[in-house]
Design a protein around this motif. Sequence first.
Motif, PDB file in Angstrom:
ATOM      1  N   LEU A  58       0.809  -1.151  -0.030  1.00 56.76           N
ATOM      2  CA  LEU A  58       0.074   0.067  -0.041  1.00 56.76           C
ATOM      3  C   LEU A  58       0.721   1.188   0.006  1.00 56.76           C
ATOM      4  N   ALA A  59       1.912   1.369   0.880  1.00 56.17           N
ATOM      5  CA  ALA A  59       2.708   2.495   0.886  1.00 56.17           C
ATOM      6  C   ALA A  59       3.326   2.519  -0.402  1.00 56.17           C
ATOM      7  N   ARG A  60       3.917   1.634  -0.915  1.00 57.39           N
ATOM      8  CA  ARG A  60       4.578   1.923  -2.296  1.00 57.39           C
ATOM      9  C   ARG A  60       3.559   2.257  -3.335  1.00 57.39           C
ATOM     10  N   ALA A  61       2.438   1.632  -3.338  1.00 60.92           N
ATOM     11  CA  ALA A  61       1.545   2.135  -4.474  1.00 60.92           C
ATOM     12  C   ALA A  61       1.414   3.510  -4.303  1.00 60.92           C
ATOM     13  N   ASP A  62       1.034   4.087  -3.138  1.00 63.98           N
ATOM     14  CA  ASP A  62       0.656   5.545  -2.890  1.00 63.98           C
ATOM     15  C   ASP A  62       1.954   6.295  -3.220  1.00 63.98           C
ATOM     16  N   ARG A  63       2.938   5.997  -3.078  1.00 62.87           N
ATOM     17  CA  ARG A  63       4.094   6.905  -3.431  1.00 62.87           C
ATOM     18  C   ARG A  63       4.246   6.878  -4.997  1.00 62.87           C
ATOM     19  N   MET A  64       4.148   5.544  -5.777  1.00 64.77           N
ATOM     20  CA  MET A  64       3.799   5.542  -7.459  1.00 64.77           C
ATOM     21  C   MET A  64       2.598   6.618  -7.557  1.00 64.77           C
ATOM     22  N   LEU A  65       1.725   6.455  -7.064  1.00 66.70           N
ATOM     23  CA  LEU A  65       0.268   7.057  -7.407  1.00 66.70           C
ATOM     24  C   LEU A  65       0.416   8.814  -7.168  1.00 66.70           C
ATOM     25  N   ALA A  66       1.139   9.041  -6.150  1.00 67.34           N
ATOM     26  CA  ALA A  66       1.249  10.366  -5.959  1.00 67.34           C
ATOM     27  C   ALA A  66       2.109  11.223  -6.892  1.00 67.34           C
ATOM     28  N   ARG A  67       2.829  10.686  -7.937  1.00 68.60           N
ATOM     29  CA  ARG A  67       3.172  11.154  -8.980  1.00 68.60           C
ATOM     30  C   ARG A  67       2.283  11.645 -10.061  1.00 68.60           C
ATOM     31  N   PHE A  68       1.130  10.980 -10.115  1.00 71.48           N
ATOM     32  CA  PHE A  68      -0.047  11.322 -10.846  1.00 71.48           C
ATOM     33  C   PHE A  68      -1.291  11.922 -10.660  1.00 71.48           C
ATOM     34  N   LEU A  81      -7.207   2.385  -7.436  1.00 77.13           N
ATOM     35  CA  LEU A  81      -6.079   2.850  -8.044  1.00 77.13           C
ATOM     36  C   LEU A  81      -4.839   1.884  -7.286  1.00 77.13           C
ATOM     37  N   ARG A  82      -4.813   1.750  -6.030  1.00 81.85           N
ATOM     38  CA  ARG A  82      -4.047   1.091  -5.162  1.00 81.85           C
ATOM     39  C   ARG A  82      -4.046  -0.288  -5.893  1.00 81.85           C
ATOM     40  N   LEU A  83      -5.212  -1.099  -5.664  1.00 81.78           N
ATOM     41  CA  LEU A  83      -5.209  -2.503  -6.258  1.00 81.78           C
ATOM     42  C   LEU A  83      -4.702  -2.702  -7.544  1.00 81.78           C
ATOM     43  N   CYS A  84      -4.998  -1.799  -8.569  1.00 78.89           N
ATOM     44  CA  CYS A  84      -4.653  -2.029  -9.895  1.00 78.89           C
ATOM     45  C   CYS A  84      -3.184  -1.724 -10.033  1.00 78.89           C
ATOM     46  N   THR A  85      -2.682  -0.784  -9.077  1.00 75.97           N
ATOM     47  CA  THR A  85      -1.186  -0.545  -9.082  1.00 75.97           C
ATOM     48  C   THR A  85      -0.532  -1.640  -8.892  1.00 75.97           C
ATOM     49  N   VAL A  86      -0.926  -2.397  -7.759  1.00 78.47           N
ATOM     50  CA  VAL A  86      -0.150  -3.408  -7.396  1.00 78.47           C
ATOM     51  C   VAL A  86      -0.209  -4.705  -8.355  1.00 78.47           C
ATOM     52  N   GLU A  87      -1.304  -4.550  -9.141  1.00 78.93           N
ATOM     53  CA  GLU A  87      -1.551  -5.944 -10.150  1.00 78.93           C
ATOM     54  C   GLU A  87      -0.505  -5.560 -11.263  1.00 78.93           C
ATOM     55  N   LEU A  88      -0.522  -4.366 -11.637  1.00 75.00           N
ATOM     56  CA  LEU A  88       0.611  -4.014 -12.674  1.00 75.00           C
ATOM     57  C   LEU A  88       1.837  -4.041 -12.391  1.00 75.00           C
ATOM     58  N   ALA A  89       2.032  -3.693 -11.142  1.00 72.34           N
ATOM     59  CA  ALA A  89       3.712  -3.971 -10.616  1.00 72.34           C
ATOM     60  C   ALA A  89       4.081  -5.444 -10.826  1.00 72.34           C
ATOM     61  N   GLY A  90       2.871  -6.204 -10.469  1.00 74.61           N
ATOM     62  CA  GLY A  90       3.002  -7.784 -10.666  1.00 74.61           C
ATOM     63  C   GLY A  90       3.104  -8.518 -12.124  1.00 74.61           C
ATOM     64  N   GLY A  91       3.118  -7.594 -13.056  1.00 73.23           N
ATOM     65  CA  GLY A  91       3.206  -7.956 -14.457  1.00 73.23           C
ATOM     66  C   GLY A  91       2.042  -8.389 -15.057  1.00 73.23           C
ATOM     67  N   GLU A  92       0.815  -8.019 -14.600  1.00 69.17           N
ATOM     68  CA  GLU A  92      -0.354  -8.155 -15.161  1.00 69.17           C
ATOM     69  C   GLU A  92      -0.604  -7.352 -16.274  1.00 69.17           C
ATOM     70  N   ALA A  93      -1.398  -8.107 -17.422  1.00 68.08           N
ATOM     71  CA  ALA A  93      -1.541  -7.399 -18.609  1.00 68.08           C
ATOM     72  C   ALA A  93      -2.269  -5.833 -18.481  1.00 68.08           C
TER      73      ALA A  93
END
Length: 425
Positions: A58-68, A81-93
């Motif tokens: 969660l904290a890492r997702a928030d850091r990434m999202l804060a840029r945008f 946004l957090r849920l999808c960010t973690v999925e994207l970070a895991g390589g999901e399409a």
Amino acid sequence: MSQQQGLGPRRAALYMLDQVTGEGKLLPELIGEGALQHLSPEDRARAQRLTTETLRGLARADRMLARFLAKTPPLSVRNVLRLCTVELAGGEAAHGVVNAGVEMVARSQRTSSMKGLVNAVLRKVAAEGPEGWAQLVTPRLPGWLRSPLKDAYGPDVVAAIEVAQFAGAPLDITAKGDPNAANETLKGEILPTGTIRLRDAGQVSTLPGFETGDWWVQDAAAAIPVQILAPQSGEKILDLCAAPGGKTMQLAASGADVTAVDSSEGRMIRVGENLKRTGLSATTITADAFAFTDGGFDAVLLDAPCSATGTIRRHPDLPYAKDGSEFGILIHQQERMIDHALSLLKPGGRLVFCTCSLLPDEGEVQVEEALARHAGLTVDASAIDRAGIDPDWRTEDGGLRLRPDYWADKGGMDGFYIAQLRKPA
């Protein structure tokens, strides 16, 4: 998998994220209330995995999202946004994840106007990819926990614990019989203490040996207290605060005459179900620990209610559902429970006291103060001379201090404190 097929577990994960981060609820509580009941077993497992992985990152997702994000959106949108960010970070399409995020926001009148925002932000996150995610710092423990742990262990150890917790936990299994025999079909790694460890295990109930009751799920650290107790066939042993029952089954498998007591009716039903599945026998009693007064036990295992701060690698919801305010109440309760457990032992009997906590006040300090309260009570340091126990885990008081950063190369372990006390004869 179609978008609609993938939406069910994602929506269930979103609901649980909203409840944990917004209402301070715990995942076991939500699952017990039926949050995943409408899903197939496979989708339940996926929803639970999505939730725990998102909470862990969660904290890492928030850091990434804060840029945008120019400003913070409502909690439910933020959790999409957090849920999808973690999925994207895991390589999901990216296509499927972005579309699912937009669809989840669109389904609520309160958030449907933010479809464009979610679409735009997630496309930017997808462009960053797993590479951008990997460059972010490891999420820290919350301040209410990080501060006392720094005092106890120092900043370097706390940083190592945070790395282990962010990495998550493999699936650990305790075999009813010989772990080598059980592992012939499980194909896992047998740890030095005899636990079988599986990575990417998938759905537990489909693993070989589950239906036939050859094993049960139990973190490697949680299996050590019974090994230290060393139950013998025919001994009269009390498992106080027994649920969810892993230690009860360990005791029963030794051939001991086991009584398991816990105050939670629902959790004790599950203990009974697991005993039946494994073909093991124990007397189960649903009662408050202090209301149980039968004595004369050869040994008592007391896995006392605690802050559970040692289990965050498996339960990343804990930092969001707790704030440390209950520490004082729990510490006082543990003190009373030790005194009560000792009263149920026969002279010369042994008590294994343990907590799945990283806080010395819930471990080493409790034993130190128990020795001061009870004349003749001793710590049996020889009890921890067990196979696989690293000498570095030993404490000055004759107990064991286990931490998530131990066995880091193997996937870590839960944080625990364990000591065996001897009542005077």
